[in-house]
Structures are given as C-alpha cells and as structure tokens.
Design a protein around this motif. Sequence first.
Motif, PDB file in Angstrom:
ATOM      1  N   ILE A 181     -19.695  22.293  -0.558  1.00 44.85           N
ATOM      2  CA  ILE A 181     -20.161  22.791  -0.149  1.00 44.85           C
ATOM      3  C   ILE A 181     -21.461  21.892   1.714  1.00 44.85           C
ATOM      4  O   ILE A 181     -20.932  23.298   2.667  1.00 44.85           O
ATOM      5  N   PRO A 182     -21.673  21.302   1.353  1.00 39.38           N
ATOM      6  CA  PRO A 182     -22.075  20.978   2.859  1.00 39.38           C
ATOM      7  C   PRO A 182     -20.905  20.695   3.458  1.00 39.38           C
ATOM      8  O   PRO A 182     -21.905  21.332   5.164  1.00 39.38           O
ATOM      9  N   ASP A 183     -19.911  20.551   3.941  1.00 38.09           N
ATOM     10  CA  ASP A 183     -19.529  20.087   4.155  1.00 38.09           C
ATOM     11  C   ASP A 183     -18.588  21.819   4.855  1.00 38.09           C
ATOM     12  O   ASP A 183     -18.149  21.435   5.736  1.00 38.09           O
ATOM     13  N   VAL A 184     -18.574  22.639   4.085  1.00 38.57           N
ATOM     14  CA  VAL A 184     -17.846  23.849   4.495  1.00 38.57           C
ATOM     15  C   VAL A 184     -19.384  24.703   5.341  1.00 38.57           C
ATOM     16  O   VAL A 184     -18.965  25.067   6.382  1.00 38.57           O
ATOM     17  N   GLU A 185     -20.407  24.335   5.100  1.00 41.18           N
ATOM     18  CA  GLU A 185     -21.387  24.593   5.646  1.00 41.18           C
ATOM     19  C   GLU A 185     -21.663  23.770   7.360  1.00 41.18           C
ATOM     20  O   GLU A 185     -21.398  24.790   8.164  1.00 41.18           O
ATOM     21  N   ARG A 186     -21.632  22.721   7.467  1.00 42.35           N
ATOM     22  CA  ARG A 186     -20.823  21.898   8.933  1.00 42.35           C
ATOM     23  C   ARG A 186     -20.480  22.661   9.438  1.00 42.35           C
ATOM     24  O   ARG A 186     -19.778  22.385  11.126  1.00 42.35           O
ATOM     25  N   TYR A 187     -18.797  22.840   8.388  1.00 45.22           N
ATOM     26  CA  TYR A 187     -17.733  23.213   9.263  1.00 45.22           C
ATOM     27  C   TYR A 187     -18.436  24.689  10.200  1.00 45.22           C
ATOM     28  O   TYR A 187     -17.893  24.742  11.688  1.00 45.22           O
ATOM     29  N   PHE A 188     -18.830  25.383   9.046  1.00 50.06           N
ATOM     30  CA  PHE A 188     -18.856  26.569   9.770  1.00 50.06           C
ATOM     31  C   PHE A 188     -20.146  26.347  11.251  1.00 50.06           C
ATOM     32  O   PHE A 188     -20.378  27.330  12.107  1.00 50.06           O
ATOM     33  N   LYS A 189     -20.675  25.426  10.663  1.00 50.56           N
ATOM     34  CA  LYS A 189     -21.615  25.753  12.074  1.00 50.56           C
ATOM     35  C   LYS A 189     -21.269  25.115  13.258  1.00 50.56           C
ATOM     36  O   LYS A 189     -20.971  25.404  14.679  1.00 50.56           O
TER      37      LYS A 189
END
Length: 71
Positions: A59-67
């Motif tokens: 989840i942190p990697d996905v959030e960083r990707y969307f940012k």
Amino acid sequence: MATALIEANRAGLSNDKDTLYLLGGVALMVFGAGLILSNPMIRRYMSQLGVGNLAQTVIPDVERYFKLRSM
C-alpha cells in the motif's frame, strides 16, 4: 453487407466473443485468488514463508505511485 457480417459471426470469426472469454477468465482467476488469500490459514502460511502481510507492504508503494502520477 449485413449478410456477410452474419456469416462471419456464424463461422466463428468474431473477436468479441474471444475477448469476452479472456476477460471472464482473468476475472475468475482474480476472484479465486482473493478467495484463497482471504483464508486465515493461508495468510498464516504465507507469513511463515516470509511474504508477511502483502497488503500492508504494498500500500505505501501504491500511494507513492499515485502521488507521482498526479504531478
């Protein structure tokens, strides 16, 4: 013109049906994997293998990707 299209569909030359079967198969595989991974014994076994809780890890990697994508 219309009769040629009807004959092509009868002969099995329709790509729409093949695409529908492909996407349906992918959806069933994702659904099946979700059912399997929702079992607590399977999750416990996966954590023993070293995978841990995959959702909390990803989840942190996905959030960083969307940012980064929204910039």
